[in-house]
Design an enzyme around this catalytic site. Sequence first.
Site, PDB file in Angstrom:
ATOM      1  N   LYS A  41     -87.497  52.218 -40.899  1.00  0.00           N
ATOM      2  CA  LYS A  41     -86.756  51.922 -42.139  1.00  0.00           C
ATOM      3  C   LYS A  41     -87.318  50.693 -42.848  1.00  0.00           C
ATOM      4  O   LYS A  41     -86.776  50.247 -43.853  1.00  0.00           O
ATOM      5  CB  LYS A  41     -85.275  51.669 -41.812  1.00  0.00           C
ATOM      6  CG  LYS A  41     -84.516  52.895 -41.338  1.00  0.00           C
ATOM      7  CD  LYS A  41     -83.010  52.647 -41.289  1.00  0.00           C
ATOM      8  CE  LYS A  41     -82.588  51.926 -40.025  1.00  0.00           C
ATOM      9  NZ  LYS A  41     -81.113  51.774 -39.915  1.00  0.00           N
ATOM     10  N   LYS A  43     -87.262  47.657 -41.513  1.00  0.00           N
ATOM     11  CA  LYS A  43     -86.381  46.527 -41.202  1.00  0.00           C
ATOM     12  C   LYS A  43     -86.817  45.892 -39.892  1.00  0.00           C
ATOM     13  O   LYS A  43     -87.251  46.596 -38.979  1.00  0.00           O
ATOM     14  CB  LYS A  43     -84.956  47.049 -40.961  1.00  0.00           C
ATOM     15  CG  LYS A  43     -84.021  46.993 -42.150  1.00  0.00           C
ATOM     16  CD  LYS A  43     -82.621  47.372 -41.699  1.00  0.00           C
ATOM     17  CE  LYS A  43     -81.570  47.064 -42.730  1.00  0.00           C
ATOM     18  NZ  LYS A  43     -80.218  47.327 -42.237  1.00  0.00           N
TER      19      LYS A  43
END
Length: 156
Positions: free
Chosen positions: A44, A46
Amino acid sequence: MTTVLTYGTFDLFHVGHVRLLKRLRALGDRLIVGVSSDEFNALKGKKSFFSYEERLEIVASSQYVDFAFPENHWQQKRDDIIKYQVDIFGMGHDWQGKFDDLSNICQVIYLERTENVSTTEIKQALSLVNVEKIRELEKSFSTTLDILQSITSAYT
Ligand code: CTP
């Protein structure tokens, strides 16, 4: 038995997370939570401060959470809903509409987020603290340097 399910990273666990879990738990008899693994977060884009194991331990220790397990990929939600016999799937409204396709197997809801708090904002605030600290240190070093220079020039 009404089972409620949610997913998230839950890094730097904060009051927005607590309130979301509390409201979700109040909708049923048990709340189960999928915590994003470090590998899934990387997908993602992240990177969490706390590791998956730490975040799982923190989420699982909440009084509102009955069970926590890893979230490893986007596609697992449908399987989890069936496996855990989920009645309500709930997320914060930053995900509004994103999981409506699951509404043919359970109720899908989006809850208001708690205002003015997010992991991203906490990280930004902490990085500002570091910058301020560095400026403070630079200032005190330059004062020390000034004193040393004036002592040196007094003796030369
Ligand atoms: N959440 C919330 N209120 C907040 C922050 C988060 O209700 N102030 C909810 C999100 O909507 C999500 C869940 O908590 O359903 C987990 O969110 P997560 O992405 O882990 O937390 P954030 O603080 O939003 O993190 P980031 O800033 O990295 O997006």
